[in-house]
Design an enzyme around this catalytic site. Structure first.
Site, mmCIF file in Angstrom:
data_model
loop_
_atom_site.group_PDB
_atom_site.id
_atom_site.type_symbol
_atom_site.label_atom_id
_atom_site.label_comp_id
_atom_site.label_asym_id
_atom_site.label_seq_id
_atom_site.Cartn_x
_atom_site.Cartn_y
_atom_site.Cartn_z
ATOM 1 N N GLY A 39 -105.956 -5.940 -9.444
ATOM 2 C CA GLY A 39 -104.904 -4.972 -9.123
ATOM 3 C C GLY A 39 -104.350 -4.351 -10.409
ATOM 4 O O GLY A 39 -104.202 -3.129 -10.515
ATOM 5 N N HIS A 40 -104.079 -5.216 -11.404
ATOM 6 C CA HIS A 40 -103.564 -4.693 -12.681
ATOM 7 C C HIS A 40 -104.593 -3.769 -13.339
ATOM 8 O O HIS A 40 -104.242 -2.758 -13.930
ATOM 9 C CB HIS A 40 -103.288 -5.845 -13.655
ATOM 10 N N GLN A 151 -98.722 -0.424 -5.266
ATOM 11 C CA GLN A 151 -98.201 -0.254 -3.904
ATOM 12 C C GLN A 151 -97.929 -1.602 -3.235
ATOM 13 O O GLN A 151 -97.130 -1.702 -2.320
ATOM 14 C CB GLN A 151 -99.195 0.580 -3.080
ATOM 15 N N GLN A 156 -90.349 -2.549 -4.742
ATOM 16 C CA GLN A 156 -90.115 -2.398 -6.182
ATOM 17 C C GLN A 156 -90.357 -0.944 -6.608
ATOM 18 O O GLN A 156 -89.575 -0.371 -7.374
ATOM 19 C CB GLN A 156 -91.056 -3.338 -6.931
ATOM 20 N N SER A 188 -103.049 -10.920 -6.205
ATOM 21 C CA SER A 188 -101.739 -11.278 -6.748
ATOM 22 C C SER A 188 -101.923 -12.446 -7.704
ATOM 23 O O SER A 188 -102.756 -13.326 -7.454
ATOM 24 C CB SER A 188 -100.810 -11.704 -5.604
HETATM 25 O O1 PAF Z 1 -94.426 -6.205 -10.741
HETATM 26 C C1 PAF Z 1 -94.238 -6.957 -11.724
HETATM 27 O O2 PAF Z 1 -95.142 -7.600 -12.249
HETATM 28 C C2 PAF Z 1 -92.833 -7.058 -12.308
HETATM 29 O O3 PAF Z 1 -91.869 -7.042 -11.323
HETATM 30 C C3 PAF Z 1 -92.541 -6.026 -13.404
HETATM 31 C C4 PAF Z 1 -92.569 -4.600 -12.856
HETATM 32 C C5 PAF Z 1 -93.556 -6.160 -14.523
HETATM 33 C C6 PAF Z 1 -91.147 -6.259 -13.989
HETATM 34 O O4 PAF Z 1 -91.039 -7.528 -14.553
#
Ligand code: PAF
Length: 284
Positions: A39-40, A151, A156, A188
């Site tokens: 995902g990242h 998403q 968030q 995740s």
């Molecule tokens: O989604 C995340 O991994 C965290 O909530 C973030 C946006 C890096 C903030 O710590």
């Protein structure tokens, strides 16, 4: 593969961001808490398309964890993350320590109201205040033109967009689609907490969302009926503990009774130590 620079202090980050901006480079930021997964990597890919230099921040933010949550055990593997970022063509890792971010005497918070009262808000009371505070600090240090969020963390993304609007921050927020395993489970970092039995049941989040999608496609417009179908499907899994199953307006996140306009189907379910979230959005 280009050289990857790792920056650990706010002052170094300021200087480097100023240099990039002075050279006319567009900065893209992917904020993460590390332990990167597919995902990242898709967020990094999106940031690369939208900018000249990609900064990936790695910071496990203590401020967004509740007292009973997994801050102390949150998974991490910095070396592996750096290799993955380098492989994806990221240019810079910003990895400040907790002391660097929140030195002795730290006293400032950024909180978005209303939107944070729904979905994850009631069970994670200070979570979003921690997120918006750290994201503001990351924006201040990295000075990005664009930031890419996932998403999967739909609330968030909505909260951060609202914050950017309200505080007149000059950052474009892009939201990238959820990346899934072959069986539908959303990627995740917390999936590592799942035991083999829990892992087998965890795709039920995706299956419940698919069921909602097909009910809507068949013309169902009563939110309560769709929610009940999702709840029943999840409750049939012995390890699953429902935190919430909701249908909300995709903009203000308030629960809806009749499905129309942009709606978000969102759920949070615990499996043992893991609290998993997932969602899908549809415009009717
Ligand atoms: O989604 C995340 O991994 C965290 O909530 C973030 C946006 C890096 C903030 O710590």
């Amino acid at each position: 593969m280009g050289d990857l620079k790792v920056i650990q202090t706010v002052s170094d980050m300021h200087r480097t961001a100023d240099e990039m901006r002075a050279s006319g480079l567009r900065i893209g930021l992917v904020p993460t808490m590390g332990y990167l997964h597919g995902g990242h990597l898709s967020l990094i890919r999106q940031a690369r398309r939208a900018s000249d230099r990609v900064v990936v921040s790695i910071f496990v933010n203590p401020m967004q964890f509740g007292p009973q949550e997994d801050y102390a055990t949150y998974p991490s593997d910095f070396e592996r993350d750096v290799k993955l970022i380098q492989g994806m063509g990221g240019d810079l890792v910003y990895a400040p320590s907790a002391k660097e971010m929140y030195p002795e005497g730290y006293a400032t918070y950024v909180a978005v109201e209303r939107l944070t009262q729904h979905l994850c808000g009631p069970t994670r009371p200070r979570h979003f205040r921690g997120v918006t505070t750290v994201v503001t600090k990351l924006f201040a240090a990295v000075k990005p033109h664009v930031a890419v969020l996932g998403q999967k963390d739909a609330q968030q993304a909505v909260v951060v967009r609202q914050m950017v609007r309200d505080l007149d921050l000059d950052v474009e927020i892009r939201v990238a689609p959820t990346v899934r395993e072959a069986d539908g489970l959303a990627r995740s970092s917390r999936n590592v907490y799942l035991s083999p039995g829990e892992r087998r049941e965890a795709p039920v989040l995706y299956q419940a969302l698919q069921e909602a999608r097909s009910l809507v496609a068949q013309g169902e417009r009563r939110a309560a009926v769709v929610v009940e179908a999702m709840r029943q499907r999840i409750a049939a899994r012995p390890h699953a503990r429902i935190d919430y199953v909701c249908v909300v307006n995709a903009e203000d996140l308030r629960p809806v009774e009749a499905l129309s306009g942009a709606v978000l189907f969102a759920l949070a379910v615990r499996f043992g130590k893991a609290r998993l979230i997932d969602n899908f959005q549809v415009s009717l």
